[in-house]
Scaffold this motif. Structure first.
Motif, mmCIF file in Angstrom:
data_model
loop_
_atom_site.group_PDB
_atom_site.id
_atom_site.type_symbol
_atom_site.label_atom_id
_atom_site.label_comp_id
_atom_site.label_asym_id
_atom_site.label_seq_id
_atom_site.Cartn_x
_atom_site.Cartn_y
_atom_site.Cartn_z
ATOM 1 N N LEU A 126 0.824 -1.211 0.000
ATOM 2 C CA LEU A 126 0.000 0.000 0.000
ATOM 3 C C LEU A 126 0.857 1.260 0.000
ATOM 4 O O LEU A 126 0.535 2.248 -0.665
ATOM 5 N N ALA A 127 1.959 1.217 0.737
ATOM 6 C CA ALA A 127 2.859 2.375 0.784
ATOM 7 C C ALA A 127 3.484 2.627 -0.577
ATOM 8 O O ALA A 127 3.645 3.782 -1.007
ATOM 9 N N GLY A 128 3.853 1.545 -1.276
ATOM 10 C CA GLY A 128 4.417 1.701 -2.614
ATOM 11 C C GLY A 128 3.415 2.314 -3.572
ATOM 12 O O GLY A 128 3.753 3.204 -4.369
ATOM 13 N N GLY A 129 2.161 1.863 -3.484
ATOM 14 C CA GLY A 129 1.130 2.446 -4.330
ATOM 15 C C GLY A 129 0.894 3.912 -4.030
ATOM 16 O O GLY A 129 0.741 4.732 -4.941
ATOM 17 N N ALA A 130 0.890 4.245 -2.744
ATOM 18 C CA ALA A 130 0.702 5.649 -2.356
ATOM 19 C C ALA A 130 1.849 6.510 -2.839
ATOM 20 O O ALA A 130 1.644 7.669 -3.239
ATOM 21 N N ALA A 131 3.072 5.953 -2.839
ATOM 22 C CA ALA A 131 4.233 6.712 -3.310
ATOM 23 C C ALA A 131 4.124 7.011 -4.803
ATOM 24 O O ALA A 131 4.449 8.120 -5.260
ATOM 25 N N ALA A 132 3.665 6.024 -5.584
ATOM 26 C CA ALA A 132 3.480 6.267 -7.015
ATOM 27 C C ALA A 132 2.413 7.320 -7.256
ATOM 28 O O ALA A 132 2.561 8.186 -8.127
ATOM 29 N N CYS A 133 1.340 7.267 -6.477
ATOM 30 C CA CYS A 133 0.283 8.271 -6.609
ATOM 31 C C CYS A 133 0.793 9.658 -6.237
ATOM 32 O O CYS A 133 0.458 10.657 -6.889
ATOM 33 N N ALA A 134 1.617 9.722 -5.206
ATOM 34 C CA ALA A 134 2.208 11.011 -4.818
ATOM 35 C C ALA A 134 3.047 11.573 -5.953
ATOM 36 O O ALA A 134 3.051 12.783 -6.208
ATOM 37 N N GLY A 135 3.764 10.677 -6.660
ATOM 38 C CA GLY A 135 4.551 11.121 -7.803
ATOM 39 C C GLY A 135 3.695 11.691 -8.914
ATOM 40 O O GLY A 135 4.147 12.547 -9.683
ATOM 41 N N ALA A 136 2.463 11.205 -9.014
ATOM 42 C CA ALA A 136 1.520 11.722 -10.006
ATOM 43 C C ALA A 136 0.744 12.926 -9.478
ATOM 44 O O ALA A 136 -0.062 13.509 -10.204
ATOM 45 N N GLY A 137 0.976 13.277 -8.198
ATOM 46 C CA GLY A 137 0.310 14.423 -7.601
ATOM 47 C C GLY A 137 -1.119 14.165 -7.192
ATOM 48 O O GLY A 137 -1.935 15.100 -7.153
ATOM 49 N N ILE A 138 -1.441 12.897 -6.855
ATOM 50 C CA ILE A 138 -2.823 12.562 -6.499
ATOM 51 C C ILE A 138 -2.862 11.772 -5.197
ATOM 52 O O ILE A 138 -1.887 11.102 -4.844
ATOM 53 N N PRO A 139 -3.990 11.808 -4.499
ATOM 54 C CA PRO A 139 -4.136 11.008 -3.284
ATOM 55 C C PRO A 139 -4.768 9.652 -3.579
ATOM 56 O O PRO A 139 -5.460 9.466 -4.581
#
Length: 352
Positions: A126-139
């Protein structure tokens, strides 16, 4: 009674029968499943539905705004849980970029064998997925989870774009040149990983490619010389190229020697590191592919190789192709290459 093993005691990929976009149903199977489904034609605001096997659905809200919606999830393609989360999320977000949009938020899709898998590893996914989303600028704004026999992770992603910036896979024009933004060979690397042949450098190359967001799609959609886009995932470059050809009523020509490859892809393809999904892909659509004399079998295996979080296939006006290619490379996609041409025809793909 199940025993929960520590993260060091097993490989995450050992819990799944397949991994990454290689888990996708073969194109022929998918066509059979969707053949009798009702069409969405009565909904005038639905600009893109299932009719051309495009990357996401697009709904027009008003003269200025379209909503793009997609979902994508799969089983582990790597053993590191954080990397698995990053790759799966990057892959899901790509569908919005491929339609010309910008993502605004995501919802997590999680299925985990909690009787077998340490909770710490699930948190890392889940943390890895959240990190990728952060890179895209989304929650990651929510989601849903179930106890499943095999690990599954992915996202539902919502994006926005202007109606003029929607880019379908069915908008290619005869004379267009085709640009691929990432190297291929992820399925080959995945097979090498499962056989213990993937060393540290190759693993780093694989993760770098699969976690590189296809943000460039949103920028390309603003250029009227860019006519069509799709992302290259589980059906391989031939399968997704064929979707472009069928949707556009054209013939797509791929110059096999120009397709960019990951550093070890050719060597491992020749050594037989080929996924079952590659063979299923060819069985599904090989009858619609014209191979030039002398195309080697290992190269066909690469062209059908399932790509997890692959690059964009971009169809653009020939006179602007070199300029567009230069802008893609400058934006952080050094492997981007012109790999073919769109011709008049009837939904076929040729390899020369």
């Amino acid at each position: 009674m199940n025993t929960i093993l520590s993260p060091s005691e097993f490989r995450l990929t050992s819990l799944a029968h397949g991994g990454g976009c290689g888990c996708k149903l073969a194109p022929g199977v998918l066509q059979a499943l969707l053949a009798d489904q009702p069409k969405a034609a009565p909904f005038a605001s639905l600009l893109v539905g299932t009719e051309t096997s495009d990357d996401a659905a697009v709904w027009q809200i008003d003269d200025q705004t379209c909503v793009i919606a997609t979902t994508d999830f799969f089983m582990p393609v790597v053993d590191d849980p954080t990397d698995f989360g990053r790759i799966a999320a990057t892959n899901a977000i790509s569908d919005v970029y491929a339609m010309g949009g910008r993502p605004i938020f995501a919802l997590a899709i999680l299925g985990m064998p909690l009787g077998k898998l340490p909770v710490e590893m699930v948190r890392d996914i889940l943390a890895g997925g959240a990190a990728a989303c952060a890179g895209a600028g989304i929650p990651v704004a929510g989601g849903h989870s179930i106890d499943a026999p095999e690990p599954i992770y992915g996202l539902a992603v919502i994006g926005l774009c202007h109606p003029s910036e929607v880019r379908r896979n069915s908008m290619a024009r005869p004379g267009d040149r085709l640009i691929l933004t990432k190297s291929i060979g992820i399925g080959i690397y995945s097979a090498a990983l499962k056989k213990g042949a993937l060393d540290g450098d190759a693993y780093a190359e694989m993760v770098a490619s699969t976690t590189l967001l296809n943000k460039i799609g949103a920028d390309l959609a603003k250029n009227p010389a860019v006519h069509a886009m799709t992302d290259v995932t589980g059906f391989g470059i031939l399968g997704h190229g064929l979707e472009v050809a069928r949707g556009s009523g054209a013939t797509v020509e791929i110059e096999a020697g120009r397709v960019p490859l990951l550093a070890r892809a050719e060597t491992w393809a020749k050594d037989g590191f080929v996924t079952g999904a590659s063979k299923r892909n060819w069985a599904s659509y090989g009858a619609d592919v014209d191979l030039a004399e002398g195309i080697e079998p290992w190269r066909v295996d690469l062209l059908t190789d399932p790509q997890t979080s692959g690059g964009l296939l971009v169809s653009c006006a020939a006179e602007e192709a070199e300029t567009i290619l230069a802008s893609i490379r400058a934006a952080g996609y050094p492997a981007a290459t012109i790999i073919g041409t769109v011709h008049e025809g009837a939904g076929r793909i040729s390899v020369v």
